[in-house]
Design a protein around this motif. Structure first.
Motif, short mmCIF file in Angstrom:
data_model
loop_
_atom_site.label_atom_id
_atom_site.label_comp_id
_atom_site.label_asym_id
_atom_site.label_seq_id
_atom_site.Cartn_x
_atom_site.Cartn_y
_atom_site.Cartn_z
N SER A 39 0.79 -1.20 0.31
CA SER A 39 -0.05 0.05 0.05
C SER A 39 0.87 1.21 0.00
CB SER A 39 -0.99 -0.14 1.35
OG SER A 39 -1.90 -1.19 1.21
N MET A 43 0.91 3.91 -2.98
CA MET A 43 0.82 5.37 -2.83
C MET A 43 1.96 6.32 -3.34
SD MET A 43 -1.58 5.75 0.76
CE MET A 43 -0.58 4.80 1.87
N LEU A 46 1.61 6.26 -6.96
CA LEU A 46 0.47 7.06 -7.43
C LEU A 46 0.90 8.33 -7.47
CD1 LEU A 46 -2.49 7.10 -8.33
CD2 LEU A 46 -3.01 6.80 -5.94
N TRP A 47 1.38 8.80 -6.17
CA TRP A 47 1.88 10.21 -5.88
C TRP A 47 2.60 10.81 -6.80
CZ3 TRP A 47 -0.31 13.97 -3.34
CH2 TRP A 47 0.21 15.09 -3.12
N ARG A 50 0.75 10.95 -10.19
CA ARG A 50 -0.56 12.06 -10.08
C ARG A 50 -0.38 12.73 -8.84
NH1 ARG A 50 -6.87 10.68 -10.63
NH2 ARG A 50 -7.76 12.70 -10.37
N PRO A 51 0.29 13.62 -8.64
CA PRO A 51 0.44 14.25 -7.19
C PRO A 51 -0.96 15.26 -6.97
CG PRO A 51 1.90 15.53 -8.67
CD PRO A 51 1.33 14.38 -9.43
N ASP A 52 -2.01 14.45 -6.51
CA ASP A 52 -3.28 15.24 -6.41
C ASP A 52 -3.67 14.60 -4.69
OD1 ASP A 52 -6.12 15.41 -5.75
OD2 ASP A 52 -6.31 15.11 -8.03
N ALA A 53 -3.83 15.57 -3.83
CA ALA A 53 -4.17 15.26 -2.46
C ALA A 53 -5.36 14.50 -2.05
CB ALA A 53 -3.81 16.64 -1.69
N ASN A 55 -6.98 12.79 -4.66
CA ASN A 55 -7.16 11.46 -5.14
C ASN A 55 -6.27 10.66 -4.20
OD1 ASN A 55 -7.15 9.69 -7.39
ND2 ASN A 55 -5.22 9.82 -7.61
N MET A 56 -5.13 10.94 -3.63
CA MET A 56 -4.64 10.28 -2.69
C MET A 56 -5.23 10.12 -1.27
SD MET A 56 -2.01 8.51 -1.95
CE MET A 56 -0.84 8.81 -3.77
N HIS A 59 -7.89 7.27 -2.36
CA HIS A 59 -7.11 6.15 -2.40
C HIS A 59 -6.83 5.42 -1.03
CE1 HIS A 59 -4.53 3.07 -3.96
NE2 HIS A 59 -3.60 3.36 -3.22
N ALA A 60 -6.11 6.05 -0.14
CA ALA A 60 -5.93 5.72 1.26
C ALA A 60 -6.96 5.07 2.24
CB ALA A 60 -4.93 6.72 2.04
#
Length: 116
Positions: A39, A43, A46-47, A50-53, A55-56, A59-60
């Motif tokens: 995980s 993450m 993924l970050w 696509r560094p999008d808070a 979206n992250m 996901h989390a």
């Protein structure tokens, strides 16, 4: 393509390390396997892609809710093995129960307001 191969190799090394440690020290192998390494790496990758808070965060949060349906498998398999079930049967039943619970989570989660 090189990034994909590197990620695949890293995942393979992690699995091999868990198997080797678990062969000698089952409890330590279980501890390492239980760490959310996949995980965390997911993450990070993924970050980086696509560094999008938001979206992250989604996901989390979804990862948390999807971990819950997998937990009964780790009780069912040892129970079946201790009752004399074949390993492959115990593993298959554990996976089948997990799939059913995942499907249930996908149906029930949104009704409870979860963003899955």
């Amino acid at each position: 393509m090189l990034a994909f191969v590197a990620k695949a190799l890293l995942a393979g090394v992690m699995i091999a390390a868990i198997a080797e440690v678990g062969r000698r020290l089952p409890t330590m192998g279980a501890l390492i396997a239980s760490l959310p390494l996949v995980s965390i790496l997911g993450m990070i990758f993924l970050w980086m892609a696509r560094p999008d808070a938001e979206n992250m965060a989604r996901h989390a949060e979804a990862t948390f809710w999807y971990v819950l349906p997998s937990l009964p498998m780790f009780l069912l398999i040892p129970m079946l093995l201790r009752q004399g079930a074949n390993f492959w049967l115990a593993l298959g039943l554990g996976c089948a129960v997990t799939i059913l619970l995942y499907l249930g989570m996908m149906q029930i989660g949104p009704r409870l307001g979860l963003r899955l």
